[in-house]
Design an enzyme around this catalytic site. Structure first.
Site, PDB file in Angstrom:
ATOM      1  N   PRO A 162     -24.952   6.466 -34.510  1.00 41.93           N
ATOM      2  CA  PRO A 162     -26.211   7.030 -34.008  1.00 41.93           C
ATOM      3  C   PRO A 162     -27.319   6.980 -35.046  1.00 41.93           C
ATOM      4  O   PRO A 162     -27.063   6.960 -36.255  1.00 41.93           O
ATOM      5  CB  PRO A 162     -25.832   8.481 -33.688  1.00 41.93           C
ATOM      6  CG  PRO A 162     -24.722   8.787 -34.644  1.00 41.93           C
ATOM      7  CD  PRO A 162     -23.961   7.503 -34.826  1.00 41.93           C
ATOM      8  N   HIS A 163     -28.552   6.949 -34.576  1.00 40.16           N
ATOM      9  CA  HIS A 163     -29.727   7.049 -35.445  1.00 40.16           C
ATOM     10  C   HIS A 163     -29.685   8.403 -36.162  1.00 40.16           C
ATOM     11  O   HIS A 163     -29.273   9.410 -35.597  1.00 40.16           O
ATOM     12  CB  HIS A 163     -30.983   6.942 -34.586  1.00 40.16           C
ATOM     13  CG  HIS A 163     -32.249   6.738 -35.346  1.00 40.16           C
ATOM     14  ND1 HIS A 163     -32.788   7.695 -36.164  1.00 40.16           N
ATOM     15  CD2 HIS A 163     -33.100   5.669 -35.415  1.00 40.16           C
ATOM     16  CE1 HIS A 163     -33.908   7.257 -36.697  1.00 40.16           C
ATOM     17  NE2 HIS A 163     -34.117   6.018 -36.265  1.00 40.16           N
ATOM     18  N   SER A 164     -30.134   8.432 -37.392  1.00 41.81           N
ATOM     19  CA  SER A 164     -30.086   9.672 -38.177  1.00 41.81           C
ATOM     20  C   SER A 164     -30.849  10.810 -37.509  1.00 41.81           C
ATOM     21  O   SER A 164     -30.466  11.983 -37.626  1.00 41.81           O
ATOM     22  CB  SER A 164     -30.643   9.421 -39.586  1.00 41.81           C
ATOM     23  OG  SER A 164     -31.985   8.951 -39.531  1.00 41.81           O
TER      24      SER A 164
ATOM     25  N   THR B 280     -31.031  11.456 -34.408  1.00 47.76           N
ATOM     26  CA  THR B 280     -30.403  11.922 -33.165  1.00 47.76           C
ATOM     27  C   THR B 280     -29.200  12.806 -33.435  1.00 47.76           C
ATOM     28  O   THR B 280     -28.462  13.143 -32.504  1.00 47.76           O
ATOM     29  CB  THR B 280     -29.948  10.736 -32.305  1.00 47.76           C
ATOM     30  OG1 THR B 280     -28.880  10.038 -32.977  1.00 47.76           O
ATOM     31  CG2 THR B 280     -31.090   9.774 -32.032  1.00 47.76           C
TER      32      THR B 280
END
Length: 338
Positions: free
Chosen positions: A230-232, A234
């Site tokens: 996941p994107h940091s 999120t």
């Protein structure tokens, strides 16, 4: 107080402002173009009212309103059926065993298969919130109110729910998975492709992406490392959805290889722990803070409130809660703890 309610045409500018401040991928499937977003709000309004045409997908868009100022501070959505009548594309991560008996060599090779197996599952989408509210009770309310709506309108949704989590993206806007794979088949950058996905659908992917399996070893190392990550930004969303009962499976977002979370709808925490109650005529300002919702369709409202219960499945809440929910004594509400 915070109130989650169906989006209205008058919310357009606030939602556009939120979408524009989220970055290229922080507002999954949320259009950043005024005409497209206006059309999505109108479609949502018809969905809440139950006036969709027979062939029009049901798509619900909610907003988080600061009742003190009347300003919208967040938005979230549900597509009753992922793909909305068209294939909903992802990559399915699997493996092949390459072996040679003569050489005595055996090797496991990771492979990505284009798939639309998640088509028609209920999809949580369009989540965006002001950065200062991430990880707060308002953040939880905006996300979980969707599950309360599903619990209150269960027949509109399927037995399985999915949600795409944004994948790895560097500070300068590069997306390792896209740069290693998608860019070779699309004559556009990642943000443009993602905008097309929000404005139109992912059907154009089938026309441009190779239908063959993708061997992971042929991708850049950065792209391989990004698979299922996941994107940091999120992280709070990811953790909250895990608490809700969602788990990462074998599917990845087709653009950035972010994880696709899956769950049985009837096993979601907010569905399992929320129960219908009756509003009691008495008021109270004491009790445990809970999520509460009431109202059908376009009258749906959800907020946070101190709440006390009786032995007769009746609940007492402050007068302001009555006001914001638009309900009266004897009306049915649904309650779940934070």
């Amino acid at each position: 107080m915070w109130l989650v309610r169906p989006a209205q045409p008058g919310d357009l500018n606030d939602i556009l402002d939120i979408a524009g401040g989220q970055g290229p991928r922080m507002s999954s499937t949320l259009p950043k173009k005024q005409d497209a977003l206006s059309a999505k709000i109108e479609q949502s309004t018809r969905s809440f009212a139950g006036t969709n045409k027979p062939d029009e997908p049901k798509r619900f868009l909610f907003v988080l309103e600061d009742t003190g100022t009347g300003k919208v501070q967040g938005v979230s959505g549900i597509d009753a059926r992922a793909g909305n009548g068209q294939p909903f594309y992802n990559y399915r991560q699997d493996a092949l065993i390459h072996a040679s008996h003569e050489l005595g060599v055996s090797r496991r090779v990771e492979v990505l298969y284009p798939s639309h197996a998640l088509t028609d599952h209920t999809l949580l989408c369009s989540f965006a919130i002001r950065s200062e509210l991430r990880g707060t009770d308002a953040f939880e309310l905006l996300s979980r109110a969707r599950m309360l709506f599903i619990a209150s309108h269960r027949t509109l949704f399927t037995d399985h729910a999915v949600v795409e989590i944004q994948g790895v993206q560097t500070e300068d806007g590069e997306v390792p998975f896209w740069d290693s794979l998608g860019r070779h088949f699309f004559n556009m950058d990642f943000e443009t492709a993602d905008q097309y996905s929000g404005l139109l659908s992912k059907t154009f992917i089938a026309e441009l992406m190779p239908p063959n399996p993708i061997y992971v070893t042929l991708l850049s190392q950065a792209a391989q490392d990004a698979l299922g990550q996941p994107h940091s930004q999120t992280q709070a969303t990811y953790e909250l959805l895990q608490c809700e009962g969602f788990r990462a499976g074998c599917y990845l977002d087709i653009f950035d290889a972010g994880p696709v979370l899956e769950a049985r709808t009837d096993a979601l925490r907010s569905v399992v722990t929320s129960h219908p109650k009756t509003l009691h005529a008495a008021h109270t300002d004491d009790g445990e803070t809970c999520l509460i919702c009431g109202g059908e369709g376009g009258d749906f409202r959800s907020t946070l409130t101190p709440l006390s219960e009786s032995l007769q499945d009746q609940v007492k809440v402050p007068p302001k809660t009555w006001e914001y929910l638009g309900l009266s004594s004897g009306d049915t509400v649904r309650v779940t703890p934070l």
